[in-house]
Design a protein around this motif. Sequence first.
Motif, mmCIF file in Angstrom:
data_model
loop_
_atom_site.group_PDB
_atom_site.id
_atom_site.type_symbol
_atom_site.label_atom_id
_atom_site.label_comp_id
_atom_site.label_asym_id
_atom_site.label_seq_id
_atom_site.Cartn_x
_atom_site.Cartn_y
_atom_site.Cartn_z
ATOM 1 N N SER A 13 -5.020 -3.436 -7.198
ATOM 2 C CA SER A 13 -4.592 -3.227 -5.811
ATOM 3 C C SER A 13 -3.300 -3.984 -5.525
ATOM 4 O O SER A 13 -2.393 -3.463 -4.861
ATOM 5 C CB SER A 13 -5.695 -3.663 -4.841
ATOM 6 O OG SER A 13 -5.946 -5.056 -4.930
ATOM 7 N N ASN A 14 -3.191 -5.201 -6.040
ATOM 8 C CA ASN A 14 -1.978 -5.992 -5.830
ATOM 9 C C ASN A 14 -0.771 -5.361 -6.509
ATOM 10 O O ASN A 14 0.334 -5.365 -5.958
ATOM 11 C CB ASN A 14 -2.173 -7.416 -6.357
ATOM 12 C CG ASN A 14 -2.691 -8.354 -5.290
ATOM 13 O OD1 ASN A 14 -2.180 -8.378 -4.171
ATOM 14 N ND2 ASN A 14 -3.704 -9.118 -5.629
ATOM 15 N N ILE A 17 0.509 -2.457 -4.427
ATOM 16 C CA ILE A 17 1.120 -2.917 -3.180
ATOM 17 C C ILE A 17 2.463 -3.587 -3.438
ATOM 18 O O ILE A 17 3.428 -3.391 -2.680
ATOM 19 C CB ILE A 17 0.152 -3.879 -2.455
ATOM 20 C CG1 ILE A 17 -1.058 -3.105 -1.943
ATOM 21 C CG2 ILE A 17 0.854 -4.587 -1.291
ATOM 22 C CD1 ILE A 17 -2.166 -3.979 -1.393
ATOM 23 N N LYS A 21 6.022 -2.414 -1.824
ATOM 24 C CA LYS A 21 6.751 -3.309 -0.936
ATOM 25 C C LYS A 21 8.166 -3.585 -1.443
ATOM 26 O O LYS A 21 9.114 -3.644 -0.646
ATOM 27 C CB LYS A 21 5.984 -4.627 -0.749
ATOM 28 C CG LYS A 21 4.757 -4.488 0.143
ATOM 29 C CD LYS A 21 4.033 -5.806 0.320
ATOM 30 C CE LYS A 21 2.843 -5.660 1.252
ATOM 31 N NZ LYS A 21 2.089 -6.925 1.422
ATOM 32 N N SER A 40 3.355 -10.944 -2.112
ATOM 33 C CA SER A 40 2.349 -10.119 -2.780
ATOM 34 C C SER A 40 2.437 -10.232 -4.300
ATOM 35 O O SER A 40 1.426 -10.127 -4.999
ATOM 36 C CB SER A 40 2.492 -8.660 -2.353
ATOM 37 O OG SER A 40 2.217 -8.501 -0.977
ATOM 38 N N VAL A 114 4.124 1.047 5.098
ATOM 39 C CA VAL A 114 3.727 0.339 3.873
ATOM 40 C C VAL A 114 3.028 -0.977 4.209
ATOM 41 O O VAL A 114 2.043 -1.358 3.569
ATOM 42 C CB VAL A 114 4.949 0.099 2.964
ATOM 43 C CG1 VAL A 114 4.596 -0.865 1.833
ATOM 44 C CG2 VAL A 114 5.432 1.412 2.382
ATOM 45 N N PHE A 117 -0.467 -0.166 5.317
ATOM 46 C CA PHE A 117 -1.261 0.261 4.162
ATOM 47 C C PHE A 117 -1.704 -0.948 3.333
ATOM 48 O O PHE A 117 -2.868 -1.075 2.948
ATOM 49 C CB PHE A 117 -0.454 1.224 3.293
ATOM 50 C CG PHE A 117 -1.123 1.566 1.988
ATOM 51 C CD1 PHE A 117 -2.197 2.445 1.947
ATOM 52 C CD2 PHE A 117 -0.683 0.992 0.800
ATOM 53 C CE1 PHE A 117 -2.820 2.755 0.747
ATOM 54 C CE2 PHE A 117 -1.298 1.294 -0.405
ATOM 55 C CZ PHE A 117 -2.371 2.180 -0.429
ATOM 56 N N GLY A 118 -0.753 -1.858 3.073
ATOM 57 C CA GLY A 118 -1.071 -3.058 2.302
ATOM 58 C C GLY A 118 -2.105 -3.920 2.991
ATOM 59 O O GLY A 118 -3.023 -4.456 2.357
ATOM 60 N N VAL A 121 -5.662 -2.269 2.662
ATOM 61 C CA VAL A 121 -6.236 -2.424 1.323
ATOM 62 C C VAL A 121 -6.694 -3.857 1.083
ATOM 63 O O VAL A 121 -7.811 -4.105 0.614
ATOM 64 C CB VAL A 121 -5.205 -2.021 0.238
ATOM 65 C CG1 VAL A 121 -5.725 -2.387 -1.159
ATOM 66 C CG2 VAL A 121 -4.915 -0.532 0.320
ATOM 67 N N ASN A 122 -5.848 -4.815 1.455
ATOM 68 C CA ASN A 122 -6.162 -6.217 1.175
ATOM 69 C C ASN A 122 -7.310 -6.764 2.008
ATOM 70 O O ASN A 122 -8.032 -7.663 1.566
ATOM 71 C CB ASN A 122 -4.919 -7.082 1.369
ATOM 72 C CG ASN A 122 -3.984 -7.009 0.180
ATOM 73 O OD1 ASN A 122 -4.419 -6.802 -0.946
ATOM 74 N ND2 ASN A 122 -2.687 -7.164 0.419
ATOM 75 N N ASP A 151 -2.228 -12.307 3.037
ATOM 76 C CA ASP A 151 -1.357 -11.136 2.914
ATOM 77 C C ASP A 151 -1.605 -10.137 4.041
ATOM 78 O O ASP A 151 -0.679 -9.456 4.508
ATOM 79 C CB ASP A 151 -1.589 -10.463 1.560
ATOM 80 C CG ASP A 151 -0.461 -9.511 1.183
ATOM 81 O OD1 ASP A 151 -0.482 -8.377 1.690
ATOM 82 O OD2 ASP A 151 0.432 -9.921 0.424
ATOM 83 N N SER A 155 1.435 -9.177 6.464
ATOM 84 C CA SER A 155 1.832 -7.772 6.480
ATOM 85 C C SER A 155 1.814 -7.216 7.904
ATOM 86 O O SER A 155 2.737 -6.496 8.317
ATOM 87 C CB SER A 155 0.901 -6.935 5.594
ATOM 88 O OG SER A 155 1.028 -7.291 4.238
#
Length: 290
Positions: A13-14, A17, A21, A40, A114, A117-118, A121-122, A151, A155
């Motif tokens: 996942s990282n 992202i 980014k 990130s 973005v 989105f990040g 997910v995080n 994060d 974000s």
Amino acid sequence: MSNSNLTILSVISNFVIVILKFIVGFLTGSVAVISEAVHSSMDLFASVITFFSIRISNRPADDDHPYGHGKAENIAGTIETLLIFVAGIWIIYESMNKFFNPHEIRFPALGIAVMLFGAAVNIVVSRVIKKAADKENSVAMKSNALHLYTDVFTSLGIAFSLLLVHLTGWLWLDPVIAILTAFYIMYEAWKLLKESFPPLMDKRLSPSEEAEIKRIIMSHQADFIEFHDFRSRRAGAQEYIDFHLVVANNQTIEQAHSLCDVIEKEIYDFYAKAQVLIHLEPEQERILTK
């Protein structure tokens, strides 16, 4: 899901992202987005470190490491926090340059998308890892979850700053938000450093933790005379506890050993991965009158 699989999830996942980014950061020209990409990337590196540190710390004791490999997690957690400090200093440096030399941000909507989105997910991945970290009392996994959790906030903050810059035209907001982001992640890193580093110096457990262990011991006070030389320390997800237990001379070895087994079991109920060492002593070794 095993701890190793959770860290692999974090790495994947990282990685996605970070790539997004950096691409969007250079497309938009936003130092805040680029700083978040750097942040990130530190999370990605931290996830990789966590993956290997957990694999090492889970190895059983061997001839060269008779006390196990638990401190690998503390080393990983300390390295991760130091990396955050380095990233924070770099972000502040770049942001100061952009503050005095501002330029227009391109495609702000893309940057906002973005960032959101990040964050989404995080927040999911960090909660899953934090739950497992609390269950296993893993310093490395707690560190990884903290990286991801911070994060989320950074974000969201940068998405909001991009929106403000777009609506107001205040270009100075971009580097200012980036600097505030840097200070925030460095503050969180400092808190984590205070948790991960002391066990490397064999710092004792917290007063409340020691008090609970001593309460367990004293609940069997009728079966022994006293205990002394109590010591404790933590290495990764394991606790090490040892003390001297003075028993009456008329107690048999079997009775004293059975008492130790009962005390150890109750401590294990409190700390599942604890290593407990009880040194039995005869009545004449009591120190109450010394």
